[in-house]
Design an enzyme around this catalytic site. Sequence first.
Site, mmCIF file in Angstrom:
data_model
loop_
_atom_site.group_PDB
_atom_site.id
_atom_site.type_symbol
_atom_site.label_atom_id
_atom_site.label_comp_id
_atom_site.label_asym_id
_atom_site.label_seq_id
_atom_site.Cartn_x
_atom_site.Cartn_y
_atom_site.Cartn_z
ATOM 1 N N CYS A 1 -29.256 -4.502 -6.485
ATOM 2 C CA CYS A 1 -29.149 -5.349 -7.674
ATOM 3 C C CYS A 1 -29.236 -4.477 -8.933
ATOM 4 C CB CYS A 1 -30.267 -6.384 -7.681
ATOM 5 S SG CYS A 1 -30.215 -7.500 -9.099
ATOM 6 N N GLY B 1 -37.355 -9.431 -3.368
ATOM 7 C CA GLY B 1 -37.005 -8.160 -3.993
ATOM 8 C C GLY B 1 -38.187 -7.230 -4.131
ATOM 9 N N GLU C 1 -24.588 -10.154 -4.008
ATOM 10 C CA GLU C 1 -23.880 -11.356 -4.442
ATOM 11 C C GLU C 1 -23.375 -11.214 -5.872
ATOM 12 O OE1 GLU C 1 -23.168 -14.308 -2.484
ATOM 13 O OE2 GLU C 1 -23.533 -12.635 -1.113
ATOM 14 N N ARG D 1 -23.477 -17.986 -8.989
ATOM 15 C CA ARG D 1 -24.863 -17.524 -8.998
ATOM 16 C C ARG D 1 -25.269 -16.964 -10.360
ATOM 17 N NH1 ARG D 1 -28.677 -13.391 -7.592
ATOM 18 N NH2 ARG D 1 -30.112 -14.160 -5.992
ATOM 19 N N GLY E 1 -50.129 10.987 -0.615
ATOM 20 C CA GLY E 1 -50.089 10.067 0.514
ATOM 21 C C GLY E 1 -49.022 10.377 1.539
#
Length: 496
Positions: A319, A359, A408, A418, A487
């Site tokens: 996106c 998301g 989309e 949309r 990490g």
Amino acid sequence: MAHYFDEPSRTFSEYLFVPGYSSASMTPDKVSLQTPITKFKKSTQPVISLNIPLTSAIMQSVSSDELAIALAREGGLSFIYVSQSIESQAAMVAKVKAYRAGFSPNDTNIRPNQTVAELTELRKKTGHSTTTVTEDGSAHGKFLGIVSSRDIRPDYTSPETLIRDVMTPFDKLVVAQDGITLNEANNIIWEKKLNVLPIVDKKQNFVAYVFRKDYNSHRENPLELTDDNKRYLVGAGVNTRDYEERIPALVEAGADILCIDSSEGFSEWQKQTLQFVRKKYGDKVKIGAGNVVDGEGFRFLAEAGADFVKVGIGGGSMCITREQKGIGRGNATAIQDVAKARDEYFRETGWYIPLCMDGGVTFDYHMTLALAMGADFIMLGRYFARFDESPTQKLLVEGKYVKEYWGEGSARARNWQRYDHGGAGGKLAFEEGIDCYVPYAGSLHDNVALSLAKVCATMTNCGAMDIASLQKNAKITLVSAISIREGGAHDVMPKA
């Protein structure tokens, strides 16, 4: 003057859990991941709950009927994509609802007067080796027999041979009557040493198959998400344009829950769609709305009648809404803010409205963080696009297997409904998604099992045996850029 938020917009990668106390009885296999997906009044139960907190995104490259069946088998739910004709979307929903747990519908059928050549082409399209022979070639026509791979010898059988000459006819098959239970069907399969048991009605019309190969699969999936008739649950996306025609068709097809598919949910368009549903169906039809990223957007949709609210704008892997329009918010910050508003709304009204995190989930531990921060379930696109069951092609690109994946908001999807906000419609003014590849990952079952094993293990480390206790008791800390590096593997030389 514009409103400025005091805190920066944060992502899930900026947080870690701090371990909580785990008793000896807290083991991952005892964790419950059941979670509500529809709103419910205090001291009551939701009409629909998920057995695992995962749903698939309303995307062409993700949520097909095949993936919907596979995910329901694991305990989750798919929302069949809306960017297609009303008829084809309703047909996908109906196909999932026709699939009773353990009973496979017929999607590869042929007439007895057709040829082996036609059968070969049909199998290329469906990928299935068991073909149903019906009198009229329809999925539920009068059942005449079966053609399987053992009936045709590729180097011997002529392409012009008629199906009636190679099929195993009805009178040579063991069949069962509609209404038989799955346990009874499996007993017949084992007693008669069958690979498949056809189910027919009293008029000999085809109903379904029960396959021997599905026996272990069914036993290995005790969390299957089904309705009272043992049919898989399935959702469907709707838009704010043709909802007056699309929603009735999806309801008629059997959709268990709907969701408005939009890049931004804080709008009059969504309110009008929700009001249409409530006026026409009352509370019988369940529908979620979104997306929003703050408490104000949540309350707007809650008061408009949403059964759940989706959270997140511009955080998906493909996106580009944030780049194109400068709209969005870090998804960790968004879910925290909306969850706070949700809890306030619950205290005020007694109505609990589930939140869907849509998301920003890149790693498996992000799922657990999203749940701990207030999400009741998670909607995933890229995650499911990688699997065998997604509808896109598997390709070999630069020596690695990948699957196609597009948003989309991309030109390929052409889903202007949309993103349109009351303009002329019919086309995208600019793209808000990309067309790309994702690494192929194998079967949905194997990957979901692995991901949820990690979620359950993390929850026990936090001293939580269900999602509600995780949200109540989890201890979460912000991490610095240096600690993020610490990490992972560092200061070593990995083996080739």
